[in-house]
Design an enzyme around this catalytic site. Structure first.
Site, PDB file in Angstrom:
ATOM      1  N   TYR A 166      57.608  42.667  32.023  1.00 24.02           N
ATOM      2  CA  TYR A 166      58.607  43.113  31.047  1.00 24.02           C
ATOM      3  C   TYR A 166      57.999  44.160  30.124  1.00 24.02           C
ATOM      4  O   TYR A 166      58.668  45.130  29.752  1.00 24.02           O
ATOM      5  CB  TYR A 166      59.140  41.916  30.246  1.00 24.02           C
ATOM      6  CG  TYR A 166      60.017  41.016  31.069  1.00 24.02           C
ATOM      7  CD1 TYR A 166      61.371  41.287  31.218  1.00 24.02           C
ATOM      8  CD2 TYR A 166      59.489  39.908  31.735  1.00 24.02           C
ATOM      9  CE1 TYR A 166      62.188  40.474  31.997  1.00 24.02           C
ATOM     10  CE2 TYR A 166      60.289  39.092  32.517  1.00 24.02           C
ATOM     11  CZ  TYR A 166      61.640  39.378  32.644  1.00 24.02           C
ATOM     12  OH  TYR A 166      62.437  38.574  33.434  1.00 24.02           O
ATOM     13  N   CYS A 208      65.687  43.553  39.740  1.00 21.75           N
ATOM     14  CA  CYS A 208      65.263  42.839  38.534  1.00 21.75           C
ATOM     15  C   CYS A 208      64.404  41.623  38.873  1.00 21.75           C
ATOM     16  O   CYS A 208      63.635  41.155  38.029  1.00 21.75           O
ATOM     17  CB  CYS A 208      66.464  42.455  37.682  1.00 21.75           C
ATOM     18  SG  CYS A 208      67.757  41.571  38.560  1.00 21.75           S
ATOM     19  N   GLU A 226      59.654  39.403  50.124  1.00 22.89           N
ATOM     20  CA  GLU A 226      59.105  40.759  50.086  1.00 22.89           C
ATOM     21  C   GLU A 226      57.602  40.801  50.360  1.00 22.89           C
ATOM     22  O   GLU A 226      57.070  41.855  50.676  1.00 22.89           O
ATOM     23  CB  GLU A 226      59.422  41.416  48.748  1.00 22.89           C
ATOM     24  CG  GLU A 226      60.893  41.704  48.576  1.00 22.89           C
ATOM     25  CD  GLU A 226      61.215  42.461  47.300  1.00 22.89           C
ATOM     26  OE1 GLU A 226      60.291  42.973  46.639  1.00 22.89           O
ATOM     27  OE2 GLU A 226      62.405  42.538  46.971  1.00 22.89           O
TER      28      GLU A 226
END
Length: 173
Positions: A116, A145, A172
């Site tokens: 973040y 996100c 992923e």
């Protein structure tokens, strides 16, 4: 005079028509929304802020070209083929600040994560403010996100739930 207003109102309604359909994915059912030219929403069923900002007058139309492209993208993604994030025209609805944050998310490579704080630095804000915009991302998975993590890689703050975030990140890698 009233007739002209009625015609103008009908014209505006036609221009801003929104459509929806669903996609059954390995992480659950996804709601897709588009207008005549771009994907405007992709939500995981039961996620926080599900369909927030979606047009309340959407019409079902699974055959829209944008949905064909999105289904192909999602098929490729879930098959591990790393589709191009820019293969789908997207127009997520949000403030200028949210748009900047969502564009920053699009720069996170497949299989990689950012914190973040990284995203906050990219857009010149605080991690808390960036996190608020990230949490309201209306195009889940494609605008990645799920690739944003806390300090030291901690899995925190995903509107779809931490278990789904974990599944996407494991997929992923």
């Amino acid at each position: 005079m009233q007739k002209a207003w009625t015609c103008a109102r009908l014209f505006i309604t036609d221009v801003y028509m929104s459509y929806y359909t669903y996609y059954n994915s390995p992480i659950g059912r996804l709601l897709m929304e588009c207008d005549d030219t771009a994907l405007t929403g992709l939500w995981i069923e039961n996620q926080k802020y599900y369909a927030r900002g979606a047009d309340t007058d959407m019409q079902f139309d699974a055959a829209r070209h944008v949905f064909v492209l999105t289904r192909r993208w999602l098929d490729d993604y879930f098959a591990g083929r790393q589709p191009d994030i820019y293969a789908i025209p997207m127009a997520p609805r949000g403030s200028d600040f949210q748009q900047r944050v969502w564009r920053a998310l699009c720069t996170i490579p497949y299989g990689k994560t950012r914190t973040y704080a990284d995203i906050a630095r990219m857009v010149g804000t605080s991690p808390r403010a960036a996190g608020g915009a990230i949490g309201h991302n209306p195009i889940s998975i494609i605008i990645p996100c799920h690739r944003v993590v806390g300090i030291n890689g901690a899995l925190v703050g995903y509107a779809g739930g931490i278990s789904i975030k974990t599944k996407l990140l494991n997929h992923e890698n």
